[in-house]
Motif scaffolding. Structure first.
Motif: not given
Length: 646
Positions: A619, A621, A626, A629, A631-632, A634, A638
């Motif tokens: 992930n 930054q 970003q 992505l 979705e947010k 997981w 999630r």
């Protein structure tokens, strides 16, 4: 025509829907911790794209999902596909539901009823993408069957699973499965465009033309033989025709032309008429004769019985007369004596013993005379009856003889008909040989025309073989791979792969990537570190898709990469790490950044024709990552399967 993923749609058993949206023409990233369902996405997509085997991992996903759906983007059209999981312990199922339109709204679970199967779905997608009829025919020395590339083979270039993307021994999806390496080698030249789109049609035309040439050459050889031995052949045919009566024995030809004309006249022969004799006709005659034979036997039995009766009656008459003469002796008694004794009529002596009454003897004599008269009266009638039976017997014997003669005549006619048929058959064979000879004789006279046909057919075969030339195909494929190598070499430098100072290329024969160092070529499996293996997978698949798109080849325009950063995170801590770039050392952090920069760069270069979906643990930054992505991340509950489905 591009095909990209718009949404993954899951239904639970209550009919609730879980959608995972994707943007077309861009990099899409799903990031999260391990065991959140990221790797199952490849299995779900491939299952919906026509693979019957159900390989979604055991666990929560299988327990909760009742229907797997996929929405695809075909230029301006959308296509929705849904498949239920196999029932019970089955490992596969091929029933599908699909619809095509614009702005498709996923139907309710209760509304989804299969309307096709995987085979029909694959054919439909293949025609939609523009996969033309093709066939890879192996060399004569190879035993495998010809293979036609279709849509399902294009899936081999769409996925890089976690177990594949950093493997030094394999390069393509499903490459470890039996027979798949050879399948990839066979179909990749078609998808790259090294095989003509009309290749199959040209091969069929070539086979047909070669058959035509074979026939023409056979006729040519026969014609040449006739031209050198025509007179002998014609004379032999004349002799055969005389033997079967087709040409009179006295005929003599003064020259070749006269002989040919007489043979032509023999072709006017018509088979002799054969009187057809029905089997039923012969059977009817036999049945009638059998019937009269039965009548004849009955009459003979009646005559035998009547004659036996007549013989018995004659015997009775003889015996009766003897008895009558004896009884007539009672005429010696004039009256019946009153006393018990009686005098003898001859000697007048008194008879001591009682004798029968004279009245009784007289009555016996009277009855005997009556019977004898009846027998004498019936004898003429009996004789007349026997005579009538004899006459009837002779009449029936005559009928039986007539039927026997008719049967013999019919059998004789059958034998004659067979002889005529045999003769017709012999004559027909001779006429056939004469006809063949005269046809070829005519071709000898028109030799220039036949030679012209042979030359034209040979020329057309040479033209077709030139279009289908295997060496030409190899040259085209080599040229294509050279262009792909150019892309791979450029990107290998951007990723700072080992040996990136040398050209990188795709080796189709061995299904690997090779760095061509001056000293020796270095295949992927001899390159050190997972980072190099990962890099080889990325640059080769990105280069293939770039070429597919540039040449408008019939391959879906998306690539799904599963866990490409796994080589940078410590394997022993991978499951517990958050995937933040801060968890990496400086060198690995730089390598991860270069990898994602390359993915973004290629997608922008080919926009809007390439979609890249990354399923990862990392992930980053930075803003570009970003914004990609889906979705947010997981984490914290999630995942692919919503927590309220559990």
């Amino acid at each position: 025509m591009t095909m990209q993923i718009k949404e993954i749609i899951l239904y639970n058993k209550q009919g609730d829907i879980r959608k995972i949206p994707f943007e077309t023409g861009k990099v899409n990233i799903i990031t999260g911790k391990s065991k959140t369902g990221k790797s199952a996405i490849i299995e779900i997509v491939e299952y919906c794209l026509g693979r019957s085997e159900f390989l979604v991992p055991e666990g929560i996903i299988r327990k909760t999902v009742a229907m797997y759906g996929l929405k695809l983007q075909f230029n301006e059209k959308e296509l929705f596909i849904a498949k239920s999981p196999p029932e019970g312990n089955n490992q596969s199922q091929n029933r599908v539901y699909f619809e095509i339109g614009k702005d498709i709204k996923p139907p309710e679970l209760s509304e989804i009823t299969p309307n096709s199967n995987d085979e029909g779905w694959i054919d439909y997608l293949g025609s939609f993408l523009g996969i033309s009829p093709n066939l890879n025919v192996p060399k004569a020395s190879e035993s495998r069957n010809p293979l036609e590339a279709n849509y399902k083979h294009s899936r081999l270039f769409l996925f890089q699973k976690q177990s594949v993307i950093a493997d030094e021994s394999i390069l393509f999806h499903r490459q470890k499965e039996p027979f798949m390496p050879q399948t990839i080698k066979d179909v990749l030249p078609y998808f790259l465009g090294a095989v003509r789109e009309d290749h199959l049609k040209l091969e069929a035309e070539l086979r047909t033309t070669k058959r035509e040439l074979k026939i023409l050459k056979k006729r040519q050889i026969e014609a040449e033989l006739l031209s050198t031995s025509g007179s002998t052949k014609a004379q032999n045919l004349l002799d055969e025709a005389k033997q079967v009566g087709l040409i009179e024995e006295s005929f003599y030809a003064n020259n070749q032309e006269e002989l040919i004309q007489r043979l032509k006249k023999a072709l006017l022969w018509k088979p002799s008429g054969i009187l057809g004799i029905e089997v039923s006709q012969l059977e009817k005659l036999r049945e009638k004769r059998a019937h009269h034979l039965e009548q004849l036997n009955d009459i003979i039995e009646q005559i035998r019985a009547a004659e036996s009766y007549a013989s018995e009656a004659s015997g009775y008459s003889k015996q009766g007369n003897e008895q009558r003469l004896r009884l007539e002796s009672i005429a010696l008694f004039n009256e019946e004596p009153n006393d018990e004794s009686c005098k003898c009529p001859l000697c007048s002596s008194i008879l001591e013993e009682k004798i029968p009454k004279i009245e009784n003897m007289t009555n016996s004599l009277r009855r005997l005379n009556t019977n004898l008269q009846a027998v004498v009266r019936e004898q003429p009638k009996l004789r007349n009856y026997i005579e009538s039976l004899e006459n009837e017997k002779e009449a029936i014997k005559q009928l039986v003889n007539n039927y026997s003669k008719s049967i013999e005549a019919l059998i004789h006619e059958q034998e004659v008909a067979r002889e005529i048929e045999d003769l017709n058959r012999r004559v027909s064979r001779v006429v056939g040989r004469i006809s063949l000879y005269l046809e070829n004789y005519q071709e000898v006279q028109e030799d220039d025309e036949l030679q012209g046909k042979v030359r034209a057919t040979e020329s057309h075969i040479e033209y077709l073989e030139g279009l289908l030339d295997q060496e030409k195909k190899e040259e085209i494929l080599s040229s294509i791979l050279s262009r792909i190598s150019k892309y791979m070499t450029e990107w290998a430098k951007e990723l700072a792969l080992e040996h990136s100072d040398a050209p990188y290329r795709l080796d189709i024969k061995n299904l690997t990537v090779i760095a061509d160092q001056e000293e020796r070529p270095i295949p992927m499996n001899r390159m050190g570190s997972g980072e190099n293996w990962l890099g080889c997978h990325l640059i080769s698949h990105l280069a293939l898709h770039k070429y597919f798109i540039q040449k408008n080849r019939p391959v879906p325009s998306f690539l799904i990469l599963d866990q490409p950063t796994q080589v940078y995170f410590p394997p022993e801590k991978y499951d517990t790490m958050e995937g933040d770039i801060e968890e990496l050392n400086d060198e690995d952090r730089k390598a991860v950044k270069m990898m994602f920069d390359l993915l973004f760069k290629v997608c922008k270069e080919l926009y809007p024709n390439l979609q890249i979906i990354v399923l990862d643990h990392a992930n980053l930054q930075d803003d570009e990552f970003q914004s990609a992505l889906v979705e947010k991340p997981w984490r914290s509950g999630r995942a692919l399967i919503p927590s309220d489905w559990l």
